[in-house]
Design a protein around this motif. Structure first.
Motif, mmCIF file in Angstrom:
data_model
loop_
_atom_site.group_PDB
_atom_site.id
_atom_site.type_symbol
_atom_site.label_atom_id
_atom_site.label_comp_id
_atom_site.label_asym_id
_atom_site.label_seq_id
_atom_site.Cartn_x
_atom_site.Cartn_y
_atom_site.Cartn_z
ATOM 1 N N UNK A 84 28.062 16.268 6.462
ATOM 2 C CA UNK A 84 27.854 16.237 7.914
ATOM 3 C C UNK A 84 26.375 16.306 8.250
ATOM 4 N N UNK A 85 25.652 17.126 7.521
ATOM 5 C CA UNK A 85 24.236 17.364 7.820
ATOM 6 C C UNK A 85 23.324 16.283 7.267
ATOM 7 N N UNK A 86 23.583 15.834 6.060
ATOM 8 C CA UNK A 86 22.651 14.938 5.379
ATOM 9 C C UNK A 86 23.138 13.505 5.258
ATOM 10 N N UNK A 87 24.405 13.273 5.548
ATOM 11 C CA UNK A 87 24.927 11.919 5.446
ATOM 12 C C UNK A 87 25.313 11.563 4.028
ATOM 13 N N UNK A 88 25.655 10.312 3.863
ATOM 14 C CA UNK A 88 26.110 9.839 2.566
ATOM 15 C C UNK A 88 27.528 9.327 2.672
ATOM 16 N N UNK A 89 27.903 8.461 1.751
ATOM 17 C CA UNK A 89 29.219 7.837 1.801
ATOM 18 C C UNK A 89 30.300 8.681 1.147
ATOM 19 N N UNK A 90 29.932 9.792 0.540
ATOM 20 C CA UNK A 90 30.937 10.607 -0.114
ATOM 21 C C UNK A 90 30.331 11.859 -0.694
ATOM 22 N N UNK A 91 31.143 12.677 -1.316
ATOM 23 C CA UNK A 91 30.670 13.960 -1.832
ATOM 24 C C UNK A 91 29.864 13.796 -3.116
ATOM 25 N N UNK A 92 29.059 14.783 -3.386
ATOM 26 C CA UNK A 92 28.283 14.846 -4.626
ATOM 27 C C UNK A 92 28.515 16.214 -5.249
ATOM 28 N N UNK A 93 28.979 16.228 -6.477
ATOM 29 C CA UNK A 93 29.197 17.499 -7.156
ATOM 30 C C UNK A 93 27.875 18.242 -7.316
ATOM 31 N N UNK A 94 26.830 17.513 -7.679
ATOM 32 C CA UNK A 94 25.523 18.147 -7.916
ATOM 33 C C UNK A 94 24.975 18.751 -6.629
ATOM 34 N N UNK A 95 25.018 17.978 -5.533
ATOM 35 C CA UNK A 95 24.476 18.474 -4.267
ATOM 36 C C UNK A 95 25.320 19.624 -3.723
ATOM 37 N N UNK A 96 26.626 19.535 -3.914
ATOM 38 C CA UNK A 96 27.494 20.613 -3.442
ATOM 39 C C UNK A 96 27.226 21.899 -4.220
ATOM 40 N N UNK A 97 27.025 21.778 -5.521
ATOM 41 C CA UNK A 97 26.720 22.959 -6.333
ATOM 42 C C UNK A 97 25.410 23.590 -5.881
ATOM 43 N N UNK A 98 24.410 22.744 -5.608
ATOM 44 C CA UNK A 98 23.126 23.261 -5.133
ATOM 45 C C UNK A 98 23.287 23.952 -3.784
ATOM 46 N N UNK A 99 24.126 23.398 -2.933
ATOM 47 C CA UNK A 99 24.382 23.991 -1.616
ATOM 48 C C UNK A 99 24.974 25.390 -1.767
ATOM 49 N N UNK A 100 25.801 25.573 -2.784
ATOM 50 C CA UNK A 100 26.447 26.860 -3.022
ATOM 51 C C UNK A 100 25.616 27.784 -3.901
ATOM 52 N N UNK A 101 24.540 27.244 -4.474
ATOM 53 C CA UNK A 101 23.685 28.058 -5.328
ATOM 54 C C UNK A 101 24.310 28.376 -6.670
ATOM 55 N N UNK A 102 25.090 27.437 -7.198
ATOM 56 C CA UNK A 102 25.740 27.642 -8.497
ATOM 57 C C UNK A 102 25.488 26.426 -9.376
ATOM 58 N N UNK A 103 25.786 26.536 -10.640
ATOM 59 C CA UNK A 103 25.685 25.414 -11.545
ATOM 60 C C UNK A 103 26.804 24.422 -11.292
ATOM 61 N N UNK A 104 26.527 23.152 -11.517
ATOM 62 C CA UNK A 104 27.506 22.123 -11.199
ATOM 63 C C UNK A 104 28.794 22.304 -11.990
ATOM 64 N N UNK A 105 28.697 22.804 -13.214
ATOM 65 C CA UNK A 105 29.904 22.975 -14.024
ATOM 66 C C UNK A 105 30.839 24.028 -13.438
ATOM 67 N N UNK A 106 30.295 24.921 -12.638
ATOM 68 C CA UNK A 106 31.142 25.950 -12.015
ATOM 69 C C UNK A 106 32.174 25.338 -11.076
#
Length: 227
Positions: free
Chosen positions: A16-38
């Motif tokens: 919603x904030x940054x746009x894009x055509x779909x989700x990103x595991x890497x960006x979502x992990x960074x948003x949550x402050x965790x490693x992507x594998x989590x």
């Protein structure tokens, strides 16, 4: 503490904030402050995350039960509720376009089920009812598709067109696009996503009315009042 809902909501807020055509595991992990594998403890991957995001935003806008009286009012309400979702989350139609098959999202599928029930007592066969339900959604998604481009554009649609007026006039001067050359303020407004949505929705509802309304003897050249 992470949970499926927290991961999904973080992904929604991010797109919603940054746009894009779909989700990103890497960006979502960074948003949550965790490693992507989590994240893989909660979602199986990008496609699964996208499905859950779609299900969540439709779940935020449930259709009322039983809804307004009359099939037409019901279908119109459902289209406007779906349009509201796309206005709030313009990435959703783009995410639909990237999927090879419709997502198995119960709260999205509830819209289709609700629309089928809206026309269930009109004497139509089931495949026709399914077509009507899907057509309403497909039109709404298609009309909303440009919204994401407008949300994160560096200028307004009017500014973009104004900056290219010289190029447009040169193209029109060739005489090969006589109808496009007639574009003015009224045509520009008619081409806006909200205008396409409204026009198409009324055309669809009128078309359904023609299917369900019994035709009178040809000598009358008339139809009885709609529902």
């Amino acid at each position: 503490m992470l949970s499926v809902d927290r991961v999904v909501r973080a992904a929604i807020e991010l797109v919603d904030r940054e746009g894009g055509a779909g989700p990103s595991m890497r960006r979502t992990a960074a948003e949550l402050g965790v490693g992507v594998m989590s994240l893989y403890r909660y979602v199986s991957g990008k496609e699964d995350l996208g499905r859950l995001m779609i299900d969540a935003v439709f779940g935020d806008h449930p259709l009322p039960e039983p809804g307004p009286p009359g099939w037409r009012a019901k279908l119109e309400l459902s289209a406007r509720k779906e349009w509201q979702i796309y206005r709030e989350h313009p990435w959703v139609p783009q995410l639909f376009a990237l999927t090879t098959r419709p997502p198995i999202a119960p709260r999205l599928m509830a819209y289709t089920d609700w629309r089928i029930r809206a026309v269930d007592d009109l004497g139509l066969d089931f495949p026709t009812m399914v077509r009507i339900a899907i057509l309403v959604s497909t039109h709404t998604q298609s009309a909303a598709y440009p919204l994401a481009r407008e949300q994160f554009a560096n200028n307004t649609r009017e500014e973009w067109i104004g900056a290219r007026s010289g190029e447009a006039q040169e193209t029109f001067a060739s005489g090969t696009l006589p109808m496009i050359a007639r574009f003015g303020t009224d045509a520009f407004e008619a081409s806006q996503p909200h205008s396409i949505f409204e026009f198409g929705l009324h055309c669809i509802l009128d078309g359904v009315a023609n299917i369900v309304r019994p035709q009178l003897p040809l000598t009358t050249h008339a139809y009885p009042p709609g529902p």
